[in-house]
Design a protein around this motif. Structure first.
Motif, mmCIF file in Angstrom:
data_model
loop_
_atom_site.group_PDB
_atom_site.id
_atom_site.type_symbol
_atom_site.label_atom_id
_atom_site.label_comp_id
_atom_site.label_asym_id
_atom_site.label_seq_id
_atom_site.Cartn_x
_atom_site.Cartn_y
_atom_site.Cartn_z
ATOM 1 N N LEU A 97 -0.216 -2.255 -10.561
ATOM 2 C CA LEU A 97 -0.229 -4.012 -9.936
ATOM 3 C C LEU A 97 0.321 -4.053 -8.765
ATOM 4 O O LEU A 97 -0.581 -5.336 -8.007
ATOM 5 C CB LEU A 97 1.701 -3.860 -10.623
ATOM 6 C CG LEU A 97 1.466 -3.752 -12.024
ATOM 7 C CD1 LEU A 97 3.114 -3.846 -12.233
ATOM 8 C CD2 LEU A 97 0.697 -5.147 -12.427
ATOM 9 N N PHE A 98 0.756 -3.269 -7.490
ATOM 10 C CA PHE A 98 0.674 -3.806 -6.077
ATOM 11 C C PHE A 98 -0.431 -3.443 -5.908
ATOM 12 O O PHE A 98 -0.744 -3.868 -5.020
ATOM 13 C CB PHE A 98 1.250 -2.426 -5.459
ATOM 14 C CG PHE A 98 2.936 -2.522 -6.171
ATOM 15 C CD1 PHE A 98 3.566 -3.211 -4.756
ATOM 16 C CD2 PHE A 98 4.041 -2.302 -6.687
ATOM 17 C CE1 PHE A 98 4.419 -3.653 -5.081
ATOM 18 C CE2 PHE A 98 5.336 -2.192 -7.489
ATOM 19 C CZ PHE A 98 5.719 -3.230 -6.336
ATOM 20 N N GLY A 99 -1.692 -2.500 -5.640
ATOM 21 C CA GLY A 99 -2.944 -2.415 -6.141
ATOM 22 C C GLY A 99 -3.659 -4.052 -5.529
ATOM 23 O O GLY A 99 -4.504 -3.790 -5.070
ATOM 24 N N GLN A 100 -3.281 -4.353 -6.991
ATOM 25 C CA GLN A 100 -3.904 -5.945 -7.544
ATOM 26 C C GLN A 100 -4.047 -6.706 -5.943
ATOM 27 O O GLN A 100 -5.005 -7.397 -6.152
ATOM 28 C CB GLN A 100 -3.473 -6.006 -8.672
ATOM 29 C CG GLN A 100 -4.323 -7.699 -9.019
ATOM 30 C CD GLN A 100 -3.145 -8.226 -10.391
ATOM 31 O OE1 GLN A 100 -3.536 -7.136 -11.624
ATOM 32 N NE2 GLN A 100 -3.096 -8.956 -10.574
ATOM 33 N N GLU A 101 -2.786 -6.878 -5.994
ATOM 34 C CA GLU A 101 -2.570 -7.939 -4.571
ATOM 35 C C GLU A 101 -2.896 -7.915 -3.628
ATOM 36 O O GLU A 101 -3.444 -8.500 -2.555
ATOM 37 C CB GLU A 101 -0.783 -8.037 -4.631
ATOM 38 C CG GLU A 101 -0.421 -8.908 -3.844
ATOM 39 C CD GLU A 101 0.247 -10.034 -4.254
ATOM 40 O OE1 GLU A 101 -0.393 -11.013 -3.623
ATOM 41 O OE2 GLU A 101 -0.466 -10.678 -5.424
ATOM 42 N N VAL A 102 -2.816 -6.028 -2.964
ATOM 43 C CA VAL A 102 -3.405 -6.302 -1.619
ATOM 44 C C VAL A 102 -5.566 -6.269 -1.793
ATOM 45 O O VAL A 102 -5.853 -6.327 -0.873
ATOM 46 C CB VAL A 102 -3.426 -3.894 -1.565
ATOM 47 C CG1 VAL A 102 -3.847 -4.130 0.217
ATOM 48 C CG2 VAL A 102 -2.012 -3.768 -1.249
ATOM 49 N N SER A 145 0.559 -1.336 0.141
ATOM 50 C CA SER A 145 -0.045 0.203 -0.066
ATOM 51 C C SER A 145 1.090 1.167 0.016
ATOM 52 O O SER A 145 0.438 2.145 -0.571
ATOM 53 C CB SER A 145 -0.755 -0.436 1.214
ATOM 54 O OG SER A 145 -1.428 -0.925 1.464
ATOM 55 N N ILE A 146 1.710 1.055 1.268
ATOM 56 C CA ILE A 146 3.013 2.522 0.697
ATOM 57 C C ILE A 146 3.987 2.222 -0.822
ATOM 58 O O ILE A 146 4.017 3.595 -0.915
ATOM 59 C CB ILE A 146 3.929 1.629 2.093
ATOM 60 C CG1 ILE A 146 3.297 2.520 3.453
ATOM 61 C CG2 ILE A 146 5.037 3.322 1.622
ATOM 62 C CD1 ILE A 146 3.725 1.623 4.621
ATOM 63 N N ILE A 147 4.160 1.704 -0.997
ATOM 64 C CA ILE A 147 4.312 1.603 -2.255
ATOM 65 C C ILE A 147 3.468 1.418 -3.496
ATOM 66 O O ILE A 147 3.667 2.818 -4.139
ATOM 67 C CB ILE A 147 5.016 0.524 -2.571
ATOM 68 C CG1 ILE A 147 6.810 -0.304 -1.984
ATOM 69 C CG2 ILE A 147 5.667 0.091 -3.965
ATOM 70 C CD1 ILE A 147 7.034 -1.600 -1.888
ATOM 71 N N ALA A 148 2.048 1.632 -3.571
ATOM 72 C CA ALA A 148 1.103 1.770 -4.214
ATOM 73 C C ALA A 148 1.292 3.490 -4.362
ATOM 74 O O ALA A 148 0.732 4.186 -4.734
ATOM 75 C CB ALA A 148 0.197 0.315 -4.259
#
Length: 300
Positions: A168-173, A71-74
Protein backbone atom coordinates in the motif's frame (compact mmCIF):
# COMPACT_ATOMS: atom_id res chain seq x y z
CA UNK A 1 1.06 7.49 -17.74
CA UNK A 2 3.28 5.81 -20.37
CA UNK A 3 2.43 2.35 -21.68
CA UNK A 4 4.56 -0.51 -20.28
CA UNK A 5 6.88 -2.43 -22.60
CA UNK A 6 5.89 -5.68 -20.87
CA UNK A 7 2.31 -6.69 -20.10
CA UNK A 8 1.89 -6.08 -16.33
CA UNK A 9 -0.28 -9.19 -16.00
CA UNK A 10 2.45 -11.35 -17.54
CA UNK A 11 4.92 -9.80 -15.09
CA UNK A 12 2.54 -10.78 -12.26
CA UNK A 13 2.53 -14.41 -13.38
CA UNK A 14 6.35 -14.59 -13.46
CA UNK A 15 6.49 -12.82 -10.10
CA UNK A 16 4.11 -15.27 -8.45
CA UNK A 17 6.01 -18.29 -9.82
CA UNK A 18 9.22 -16.78 -8.44
CA UNK A 19 7.94 -16.07 -4.92
CA UNK A 20 6.50 -19.60 -4.76
CA UNK A 21 10.07 -20.83 -4.19
CA UNK A 22 10.57 -18.68 -1.10
CA UNK A 23 9.03 -21.00 1.51
CA UNK A 24 11.00 -23.94 0.10
CA UNK A 25 14.37 -22.23 0.50
CA UNK A 26 13.44 -21.08 4.02
CA UNK A 27 12.42 -24.60 5.02
CA UNK A 28 15.69 -25.99 3.68
CA UNK A 29 17.84 -23.50 5.62
CA UNK A 30 19.00 -24.18 9.16
CA UNK A 31 19.35 -20.50 10.16
CA UNK A 32 16.97 -18.47 12.33
CA UNK A 33 14.07 -16.69 10.62
CA UNK A 34 15.50 -13.18 11.15
CA UNK A 35 18.93 -14.22 9.86
CA UNK A 36 17.43 -15.73 6.70
CA UNK A 37 15.41 -12.55 6.18
CA UNK A 38 18.47 -10.34 6.68
CA UNK A 39 20.67 -12.19 4.20
CA UNK A 40 17.84 -12.35 1.69
CA UNK A 41 17.56 -8.54 1.64
CA UNK A 42 21.29 -7.88 2.18
CA UNK A 43 22.33 -9.99 -0.82
CA UNK A 44 19.56 -8.37 -2.85
CA UNK A 45 20.98 -4.92 -2.09
CA UNK A 46 24.54 -6.01 -2.89
CA UNK A 47 23.48 -7.49 -6.22
CA UNK A 48 21.65 -4.28 -7.14
CA UNK A 49 24.59 -1.94 -6.43
CA UNK A 50 26.14 -2.11 -9.95
CA UNK A 51 22.80 -1.09 -11.46
CA UNK A 52 21.78 1.44 -8.82
CA UNK A 53 24.82 3.70 -8.38
CA UNK A 54 25.66 4.78 -11.93
CA UNK A 55 22.15 5.91 -12.86
CA UNK A 56 19.63 5.97 -10.01
CA UNK A 57 21.39 7.32 -6.93
CA UNK A 58 20.59 10.94 -7.90
CA UNK A 59 16.90 10.09 -8.05
CA UNK A 60 16.98 8.91 -4.43
CA UNK A 61 18.49 12.20 -3.26
CA UNK A 62 15.71 14.07 -5.07
CA UNK A 63 12.95 12.23 -3.19
CA UNK A 64 10.76 14.50 -1.08
CA UNK A 65 9.89 14.05 2.59
CA UNK A 66 6.68 12.14 1.90
CA UNK A 67 8.41 9.75 -0.50
CA UNK A 68 11.18 9.09 2.01
CA UNK A 69 8.67 8.59 4.82
CA UNK A 70 6.59 6.13 2.83
CA UNK A 71 9.70 4.26 1.67
CA UNK A 72 10.99 3.91 5.23
CA UNK A 73 7.62 2.70 6.46
CA UNK A 74 7.39 0.24 3.56
CA UNK A 75 10.89 -1.06 4.36
CA UNK A 76 9.99 -1.62 8.01
CA UNK A 77 6.80 -3.45 7.08
CA UNK A 78 8.70 -5.63 4.59
CA UNK A 79 11.32 -6.54 7.20
CA UNK A 80 8.76 -7.70 9.76
CA UNK A 81 6.74 -9.49 7.10
CA UNK A 82 9.76 -11.70 6.41
CA UNK A 83 10.54 -12.22 10.09
CA UNK A 84 6.99 -13.31 10.95
CA UNK A 85 6.45 -15.43 7.85
CA UNK A 86 9.79 -17.25 8.02
CA UNK A 87 9.19 -17.92 11.71
CA UNK A 88 5.72 -19.33 10.95
CA UNK A 89 7.34 -21.98 8.73
CA UNK A 90 9.00 -23.42 11.84
CA UNK A 91 5.58 -24.25 13.31
CA UNK A 92 3.22 -25.04 10.45
CA UNK A 93 3.29 -26.53 6.95
CA UNK A 94 4.24 -24.75 3.73
CA UNK A 95 0.64 -25.04 2.52
CA UNK A 96 -0.92 -23.52 5.64
CA UNK A 97 1.68 -20.76 5.97
CA UNK A 98 1.62 -19.63 2.35
CA UNK A 99 -2.18 -19.74 2.27
CA UNK A 100 -2.50 -17.43 5.26
CA UNK A 101 0.29 -15.08 4.23
CA UNK A 102 -1.36 -14.56 0.84
CA UNK A 103 -4.81 -13.69 2.16
CA UNK A 104 -3.95 -10.10 1.36
CA UNK A 105 -7.27 -9.08 -0.24
CA UNK A 106 -8.86 -9.09 3.23
CA UNK A 107 -6.48 -6.26 4.16
CA UNK A 108 -5.94 -4.73 0.70
CA UNK A 109 -9.61 -4.04 0.03
CA UNK A 110 -9.90 -2.13 3.30
CA UNK A 111 -6.56 -0.38 2.88
CA UNK A 112 -7.07 0.81 -0.69
CA UNK A 113 -10.56 2.03 0.16
CA UNK A 114 -9.44 4.00 3.24
CA UNK A 115 -6.16 5.38 1.82
CA UNK A 116 -6.93 5.80 -1.88
CA UNK A 117 -10.74 5.66 -2.01
CA UNK A 118 -10.48 2.86 -4.58
CA UNK A 119 -13.83 1.39 -5.61
CA UNK A 120 -14.53 -2.23 -6.58
CA UNK A 121 -17.33 -3.80 -8.56
CA UNK A 122 -19.57 -6.39 -6.95
CA UNK A 123 -18.16 -9.03 -9.34
CA UNK A 124 -14.58 -8.25 -8.27
CA UNK A 125 -15.53 -8.52 -4.60
CA UNK A 126 -17.31 -11.82 -5.24
CA UNK A 127 -14.21 -13.21 -7.00
CA UNK A 128 -12.08 -12.15 -4.03
CA UNK A 129 -14.39 -13.87 -1.57
CA UNK A 130 -14.34 -17.07 -3.64
CA UNK A 131 -10.52 -16.96 -3.86
CA UNK A 132 -10.24 -16.53 -0.11
CA UNK A 133 -12.63 -19.45 0.33
CA UNK A 134 -10.35 -21.52 -1.91
CA UNK A 135 -7.37 -20.57 0.26
CA UNK A 136 -9.22 -21.75 3.35
CA UNK A 137 -10.02 -25.07 1.68
CA UNK A 138 -6.33 -25.60 0.81
CA UNK A 139 -5.29 -25.24 4.43
CA UNK A 140 -8.29 -27.03 5.96
CA UNK A 141 -6.56 -30.40 6.06
CA UNK A 142 -3.45 -28.92 7.70
CA UNK A 143 -5.07 -26.77 10.37
CA UNK A 144 -4.60 -28.23 13.84
CA UNK A 145 -6.23 -26.73 16.87
CA UNK A 146 -3.08 -27.09 18.94
CA UNK A 147 -0.27 -24.94 20.27
CA UNK A 148 2.52 -24.95 17.68
CA UNK A 149 0.44 -25.12 14.48
CA UNK A 150 -1.99 -22.48 15.70
CA UNK A 151 0.91 -20.21 16.68
CA UNK A 152 2.42 -20.65 13.21
CA UNK A 153 -0.91 -19.81 11.61
CA UNK A 154 -1.14 -16.62 13.67
CA UNK A 155 2.38 -15.55 12.65
CA UNK A 156 1.56 -16.13 8.97
CA UNK A 157 -1.63 -14.09 9.23
CA UNK A 158 0.28 -11.23 10.88
CA UNK A 159 2.88 -11.45 8.09
CA UNK A 160 0.02 -11.11 5.61
CA UNK A 161 -1.04 -7.80 7.17
CA UNK A 162 2.54 -6.48 7.01
CA UNK A 163 3.10 -7.34 3.33
CA UNK A 164 -0.19 -5.68 2.40
CA UNK A 165 0.84 -2.51 4.23
CA UNK A 166 4.20 -2.65 2.44
CA UNK A 167 2.44 -2.77 -0.93
CA UNK A 168 0.00 0.00 0.00
CA UNK A 169 2.75 2.46 0.90
CA UNK A 170 4.81 1.36 -2.10
CA UNK A 171 1.89 1.99 -4.45
CA UNK A 172 1.97 5.68 -3.58
CA UNK A 173 5.74 6.08 -4.07
CA UNK A 174 6.06 3.93 -7.22
CA UNK A 175 3.81 6.29 -9.16
CA UNK A 176 6.61 8.88 -9.12
CA UNK A 177 9.85 6.96 -8.42
CA UNK A 178 11.58 4.54 -10.80
CA UNK A 179 11.55 0.82 -10.03
CA UNK A 180 15.29 0.51 -9.34
CA UNK A 181 15.49 3.60 -7.11
CA UNK A 182 12.46 2.58 -5.05
CA UNK A 183 13.37 -1.11 -4.77
CA UNK A 184 16.97 -0.44 -3.75
CA UNK A 185 15.86 2.11 -1.15
CA UNK A 186 13.24 -0.16 0.42
CA UNK A 187 15.47 -3.25 0.43
CA UNK A 188 18.33 -1.22 1.95
CA UNK A 189 16.06 0.09 4.71
CA UNK A 190 14.74 -3.43 5.37
CA UNK A 191 18.30 -4.76 5.59
CA UNK A 192 19.16 -2.19 8.27
CA UNK A 193 16.02 -3.00 10.25
CA UNK A 194 16.72 -6.74 10.03
CA UNK A 195 20.39 -6.30 11.00
CA UNK A 196 19.37 -4.37 14.12
CA UNK A 197 16.75 -7.00 14.91
CA UNK A 198 19.28 -9.85 14.57
CA UNK A 199 21.73 -8.08 16.90
CA UNK A 200 18.96 -7.30 19.39
CA UNK A 201 17.74 -10.91 19.52
CA UNK A 202 21.27 -12.33 19.76
CA UNK A 203 21.02 -14.55 16.66
CA UNK A 204 24.34 -15.44 15.03
CA UNK A 205 25.17 -14.08 11.58
CA UNK A 206 27.79 -16.79 10.98
CA UNK A 207 29.08 -19.48 10.57
CA UNK A 208 26.60 -21.52 8.53
CA UNK A 209 26.95 -24.56 6.25
CA UNK A 210 27.70 -23.81 2.59
CA UNK A 211 24.20 -25.01 1.66
CA UNK A 212 22.66 -22.23 3.77
CA UNK A 213 24.65 -19.56 1.94
CA UNK A 214 23.35 -20.95 -1.34
CA UNK A 215 19.77 -20.74 -0.03
CA UNK A 216 20.37 -17.14 1.13
CA UNK A 217 21.62 -16.22 -2.34
CA UNK A 218 18.78 -18.02 -4.12
CA UNK A 219 16.26 -16.21 -1.91
CA UNK A 220 17.79 -12.92 -3.02
CA UNK A 221 17.89 -13.84 -6.72
CA UNK A 222 14.59 -15.60 -7.37
CA UNK A 223 11.74 -14.55 -5.04
CA UNK A 224 13.23 -11.13 -4.19
CA UNK A 225 15.04 -9.59 -7.16
CA UNK A 226 12.80 -11.34 -9.67
CA UNK A 227 9.53 -11.86 -7.78
CA UNK A 228 9.13 -8.83 -5.53
CA UNK A 229 10.80 -6.50 -8.01
CA UNK A 230 8.20 -7.48 -10.60
CA UNK A 231 5.47 -6.74 -8.05
CA UNK A 232 6.98 -3.31 -7.39
CA UNK A 233 7.24 -2.70 -11.14
CA UNK A 234 3.57 -3.68 -11.58
CA UNK A 235 2.46 -1.17 -8.92
CA UNK A 236 2.89 1.61 -11.48
CA UNK A 237 0.12 0.14 -13.66
CA UNK A 238 -1.85 -2.19 -11.38
CA UNK A 239 -3.47 -1.62 -8.00
CA UNK A 240 -2.36 -3.20 -4.73
CA UNK A 241 -5.55 -5.25 -4.58
CA UNK A 242 -4.97 -6.69 -8.07
CA UNK A 243 -1.42 -7.75 -7.15
CA UNK A 244 -2.63 -9.15 -3.84
CA UNK A 245 -5.22 -11.27 -5.63
CA UNK A 246 -2.62 -12.63 -8.07
CA UNK A 247 -0.32 -13.56 -5.18
CA UNK A 248 -3.02 -15.99 -4.06
CA UNK A 249 -1.52 -18.28 -6.71
CA UNK A 250 1.59 -18.64 -4.52
CA UNK A 251 0.20 -21.38 -2.22
CA UNK A 252 -0.52 -23.53 -5.27
CA UNK A 253 3.04 -23.27 -6.58
CA UNK A 254 4.58 -23.61 -3.12
CA UNK A 255 2.50 -26.69 -2.29
CA UNK A 256 3.54 -28.42 -5.52
CA UNK A 257 7.23 -27.62 -4.90
CA UNK A 258 6.91 -28.86 -1.31
CA UNK A 259 5.75 -32.25 -2.58
CA UNK A 260 8.79 -32.81 -4.78
CA UNK A 261 11.45 -31.09 -2.66
CA UNK A 262 10.28 -31.45 0.96
CA UNK A 263 8.23 -34.64 0.53
CA UNK A 264 5.11 -32.92 1.88
CA UNK A 265 1.87 -34.50 0.72
CA UNK A 266 -1.00 -32.74 -1.05
CA UNK A 267 -4.48 -33.77 0.08
CA UNK A 268 -7.76 -33.43 -1.82
CA UNK A 269 -8.72 -30.19 -0.04
CA UNK A 270 -5.57 -28.52 -1.35
CA UNK A 271 -6.28 -29.68 -4.91
CA UNK A 272 -9.87 -28.41 -4.85
CA UNK A 273 -8.86 -25.17 -3.16
CA UNK A 274 -6.08 -24.61 -5.69
CA UNK A 275 -8.49 -24.97 -8.61
CA UNK A 276 -10.92 -22.52 -6.98
CA UNK A 277 -8.11 -19.99 -6.52
CA UNK A 278 -6.91 -20.27 -10.11
CA UNK A 279 -10.42 -19.80 -11.53
CA UNK A 280 -11.45 -16.97 -9.19
CA UNK A 281 -8.19 -15.03 -9.54
CA UNK A 282 -8.33 -15.32 -13.32
CA UNK A 283 -11.88 -13.94 -13.30
CA UNK A 284 -10.87 -11.16 -10.91
CA UNK A 285 -7.94 -10.04 -13.07
CA UNK A 286 -10.15 -10.16 -16.16
CA UNK A 287 -12.77 -8.06 -14.38
CA UNK A 288 -10.18 -5.50 -13.24
CA UNK A 289 -8.70 -5.24 -16.73
CA UNK A 290 -12.16 -4.84 -18.24
CA UNK A 291 -13.01 -2.09 -15.76
CA UNK A 292 -9.82 -0.20 -16.62
CA UNK A 293 -10.62 -0.40 -20.34
CA UNK A 294 -14.11 0.95 -19.73
CA UNK A 295 -12.79 3.79 -17.55
CA UNK A 296 -10.19 4.66 -20.20
CA UNK A 297 -12.86 4.81 -22.93
CA UNK A 298 -15.10 6.99 -20.77
CA UNK A 299 -12.31 9.46 -19.99
CA UNK A 300 -11.18 9.75 -23.63
Amino acid sequence: MDNPKINPYFALIVGVLSVSTSAIFVKLSSADAAVIAFYRLFFSVVLMIPIFFPKYIKEVFLMNTKEWSFSIIAGIFLAFHFILWFESLNYTTVASSTVLVTLQPLFAFVGTFLLFNEKFSSKAILCAIIAIFGSVIISWGDFKISGSALYGDFLALAACAFITAYLLFGQEVRKRISLIAYTFTVYFISSIVLFIYVLFTGSRLYPYPSADWIYFLLLALIPTLLGHTLFNWSLKWLSTSTISMAILFEPVGAAILAVYILNESIIWTQIIGGLIIIISVTLFLFQEKKSKVVQSMESS
